[in-house]
Write a protein that holds these residues in place. Structure first.
Motif, PDB file in Angstrom:
ATOM      1  N   THR A  21      12.073  51.748  38.236  1.00  0.00           N
ATOM      2  CA  THR A  21      12.864  50.533  38.037  1.00  0.00           C
ATOM      3  C   THR A  21      12.954  49.738  39.334  1.00  0.00           C
ATOM      4  O   THR A  21      12.772  48.513  39.358  1.00  0.00           O
ATOM      5  N   LEU A  78      22.215  51.062  36.524  1.00  0.00           N
ATOM      6  CA  LEU A  78      21.521  52.303  36.160  1.00  0.00           C
ATOM      7  C   LEU A  78      22.171  53.442  36.940  1.00  0.00           C
ATOM      8  O   LEU A  78      22.243  53.394  38.171  1.00  0.00           O
ATOM      9  N   LYS A  98      23.589  52.041  31.650  1.00  0.00           N
ATOM     10  CA  LYS A  98      22.470  52.944  31.293  1.00  0.00           C
ATOM     11  C   LYS A  98      22.555  54.170  32.198  1.00  0.00           C
ATOM     12  O   LYS A  98      22.591  54.024  33.436  1.00  0.00           O
TER      13      LYS A  98
END
Length: 874
Positions: free
Chosen positions: A641, A699, A732
């Motif tokens: 990511t 995240l 997430k």
């Protein structure tokens, strides 16, 4: 580390008993403060008293004495190496030079010409070539913390303002990214203790310098360096920047006009990575020694310039948030990936470019030597070819870079004509200017190299003019050069001859021309050095006029270097372009860990899929045995990511990345002993930090929360954390745990269970490194203990104890369980599919037509071993 003051006060003895030279020394020492004073005496730098004792210990010098004072010294021409050693050990060094005529009567005048500190060092040999050398300052105004920083070796200058209850932690995160060599703290900072503790744990080599107050002339200092459009809007920021600049001027004592562009560090435009995550993911610094080896940076660093390497670090530490800017970088990388010829040309051309940023700084402050000018010339010569290679680029970012790179043909031509091809290192040694550049210099060089033939030529001319065939031109130390004529030829002596000496048979004369020749001959070498230095400084001043423009070119070259490096990495390691969207999902197919796949040599890295979103795949609870790959998988997702948001291709078969605003990690406890806190306390501090600052666009990576306390305490905390993230944060999240009981949190709205696939065959267990849907029902801890090499007697006994405990637990809990039954770990049909996917990826990479039989056999054996492991036969 904070170095204590090395003294600076005069001895207790009556000052009348101290020699004038030592009185001068103590005056200079008082000015130098905590810095070790290098006091110039002839061809040596001498140190006295506590400075001498410190230097003798740190530099392994012999300690002597003078006037009852401890003393040691070093040759002035070798000072740079000794200074570098002291700076690397965290000391400061004040250089006191003789500025008067050493041959004049009385005490030679001396002054401190500069103070070298870890954050202001300019010697090329002392600077980390591929890293910035930052100095930073912290100022507090009300409820605001202000950070000002600079790298005087590259000309960078920046600031940021932190507010809110977590401002100190956010500031510490920024300090960790900077890894500065020196930090200035203005007295009165409320969180000074916390900052110093953070530095001692994470940046132990950073030197802390106390500043008593802010600059007394803030506006003057700001206007001196920055134009009206480049000044901070906040007064407190101006105060911090001006105070930092005051310190730089006080220590460097040189022109710092290259610090003329101010950057505001705006966290809202970047993916925020706190210090924990930077450390845990080993993005630019490893956990072992803080170096670059074994980091994401080391995998991606195909850069050809030092500027590009530093820019790569910044792109990884400050990934983008804006989708449009990310796509711009990816467009540029993709064009480079698809154009091998252009990429090869640019890679070669970039390697011929020296460190523009630091070269220009040395030009600006007047310390650049002839070799620096030669490096600058070679770099400028590479620019036209670089632009030619960029010509016709379709990607908008490459077009912008092409537009902003200038070629400076006239400046390159000037350097070509003026600077010698193999100049000396020191300007005072001469040999730095080419023949033919300056007529006067050529004349003096001709005189110095061929004075005898020129003298003979002059003698022949005078004989011809006067008709006196016996005329001679001679030389002695008393009268210098003279024309000697016999008395029988005196009637032929011209009127412009000036009688100098009368002898028995001859007369000696001089002429204005001969006197001029004598002056030139006797002072030719000295004059050559003077002319060369004058010409060199003129050339350097001409270069200085272009510094601001070349800095823009240097910035764009650094960006181009990183783009080319990303493309080279993608091509070499089979990376793909991630798709960028804004729907909040992260979908990765056959993702690979960028670091670990480079380390593996005897086995194939097993790729894995990831599906995260803000819906039913919001929280993934991952169970399975230790050492089976849970942590690798989670780190892999975070790294991929981050790479995508930095503008890099990523190791995967397919990927869709929705930019996240922050990445949080809680992995390991490497600082527990050093911090004096328990493992569990460190863990809870980090989790608290995550829950406080995470948003639905973040995240989160959490590994084994609650393991530092009792089972029920840990399980309770882990469950509560998951529920809080689910109900309050909605970020997430990848949550790895050994508490199998947490798998009953799975639902159809937010939480999913995943586990590491395991194949059991009799007493043999194979970790397949594959993340699959479902939950694990065993920890396989004893199997891991066997892999670690515990004695067989220990593991056999452990298996017996485990069997007894499991039997007792079944008897105690004979009533029906309320928890969700554990799902099958690895269904056979799925494993067949996974097996095929893993090997097919490797098979598709092979170019069978170019292999030798031996290479083919080796690869086939490697694939077979991997297949056996997945089948549980190894």
């Amino acid at each position: 580390m904070l170095k204590k003051d090395n003294g600076g006060n005069c001895p207790k003895e009556n000052s009348q008993e101290i020699t004038p030279m030592m009185q001068q020394y103590y005056k200079m020492k008082e000015q130098s403060g905590e810095a070790i004073l290098f006091f110039r005496l002839g061809d040596f730098y001498e140190m006295f008293d506590e400075d001498a004792q410190t230097a003798s210990k740190e530099l392994e010098l012999t300690l002597t004495s003078r006037s009852k004072s401890p003393m040691c010294g070093i040759p002035y021409h070798a000072a740079e190496g000794y200074i570098n050693k002291l700076i690397n050990k965290g000391y400061k060094v004040a250089i006191c030079e003789q500025i008067g005529d050493p041959k004049a009567k009385g005490l030679t005048k001396r002054e401190i010409i500069k103070i070298v500190t870890p954050g202001t060092v300019m010697n090329e040999s002392a600077l980390p070539g591929l890293q910035n050398n930052y100095i930073a300052l912290i100022h507090e105004n009300g409820n605001k913390l202000i950070l000002a920083g600079a790298d005087i070796s590259t000309g960078e200058c920046f600031y940021s303002v932190y507010e809110g209850s977590g401002r100190c932690q956010v500031l510490c995160d920024e300090l960790y990214r900077l890894m500065m060599a020196e930090l200035l703290i203005i007295e009165g900072i409320s969180c000074k203790e916390k900052i110093c503790e953070f530095l001692s744990l994470h940046i132990p080599k950073c030197v802390i310098t106390k500043i008593k107050e802010i600059s007394p002339a803030v506006d003057d200092r700001i206007t001196e360096h920055f134009d009206a459009d480049n000044r901070p809007a906040r007064a407190e920021a101006s105060a911090a920047i001006a105070t930092l600049l005051d310190y730089l001027h006080l220590t460097a004592k040189t022109d710092l006009s290259h610090l003329n562009h101010l950057t505001y560090l705006d966290a809202s435009t970047n993916l925020v990575i706190d210090a924990y995550t930077l450390r845990n993911l080993e993005i630019t610094h490893n956990l072992h020694d803080g170096g670059k080896k074994g980091t994401l940076f080391s995998v991606l660093d195909f850069t050809g310039t030092a500027m590009g390497s530093r820019k790569l670090s910044k792109w990884l530490e400050y990934p983008l948030l804006d989708r449009y800017k990310i796509e711009q970088r990816l467009d540029a990388v993709e064009e480079m990936v698809n154009d091998f010829s252009r990429r090869e040309q640019l890679s070669t051309q970039l390697k011929s470019i020296y460190d523009f940023e630091r070269l220009l700084t040395r030009v600006e402050i007047g310390s650049a030597n002839a070799r620096d000018m030669l490096a600058l010339k070679k770099s400028l010569y590479a620019l036209p070819q670089l632009k030619s290679s960029l010509h016709g680029s379709k990607a908008a970012l490459l077009q912008e870079i092409d537009k902003n790179i200038q070629t400076y043909e006239d400046l390159a031509a000037l350097l070509e004509k003026s600077i010698a091809d193999n100049p000396g290192f020191l300007l005072r040694d001469g040999g730095i200017i080419k023949d033919g550049f300056d007529e006067e210099l050529d004349e003096y060089r001709h005189l110095a190299s061929d004075s005898q033939s020129l003298l003979q030529h002059m003698e022949d001319e005078e004989r011809q003019k006067t008709g006196i065939k016996s005329l001679k031109i001679s030389y002695n130390k008393v009268f210098g050069y003279y024309i000697e004529i016999r008395k029988s030829n005196l009637e032929q002596v011209p009127d412009n001859y000036i009688r100098k000496q009368t002898l028995v048979n001859t007369e000696r004369y001089i002429t204005p021309t001969l006197k001029e020749f004598e002056t030139k001959i006797l002072g030719a070498q000295e004059k050559i050095l003077q002319i060369e230095y004058r010409l060199f400084t003129e050339v350097r001043e001409e270069v200085k006029k272009h510094v601001a423009s070349i800095q823009v070119t240097a910035h764009n070259i650094a960006c181009l270097d990183v783009i080319t490096a990303f493309a080279e990495t993608a091509s070499a390691y089979n990376y793909i372009r991630p798709a960028i969207n804004g729907n909040g999902s992260i979908v990765i197919k056959d993702g690979r860990h960028p670091l670990i796949e480079r380390i593996l040599t005897r086995e194939i890295f097993v790729p894995n899929d990831t599906i995260l979103d803000n819906g039913e795949n919001e929280i993934l609870i991952i169970t399975g045995p230790n050492m089976a790959g849970k942590s690798t998988y989670m780190r892999q997702t975070a790294l991929l990511t981050l790479m995508a948001q930095a503008g890099s291709f990523i190791p995967a078969r397919e990927a869709i990345i929705s930019p996240v605003d922050r990445i949080f990690t809680r992995i390991g406890a490497s600082d527990d002993l050093a911090s004096g806190q328990s493992t569990f306390m460190v863990e809870m501090n980090e989790v608290a930090h995550i829950l406080k600052y995470a948003t639905k666009n973040s995240l989160i990576i959490l590994d084994e929360i609650g393991r530092g306390t009792s089972t029920f305490d840990g399980m309770s905390i882990a469950r509560a954390v998951i529920e809080y993230i689910r109900d309050k944060v909605a970020a997430k999240t990848l949550f790895a745990t050994h508490y199998h009981e947490l798998t009953d949190l799975e639902d159809d709205k937010h939480v999913k269970n995943y586990c590491v696939a395991v194949r059991e065959k009799g007493s043999k267990v194979s970790f397949l490194r594959r993340i699959v849907s479902g939950s694990a029902d065993k920890s396989y801890g004893i199997h891991v203990a066997k892999l670690a090499g515990l004695p067989k007697a220990v593991t056999d006994r452990a298996e017996k104890i485990l069997a007894d405990l499991e039997t007792a637990d079944k008897e105690k809990n004979s009533s029906p369980k309320t928890t969700v039954p554990a799902k099958e770990t690895a269904p056979q049909p799925m494993m067949d599919t996974l097996f095929a996917s893993t090997l097919s990826t490797e098979l598709m990479k092979l170019d069978v037509s170019t292999m030798t039989p031996l290479e083919a056999m080796n690869i086939l054996y490697k694939l077979q071993q991997h297949a056996k492991r997945e089948a549980g036969k190894l």
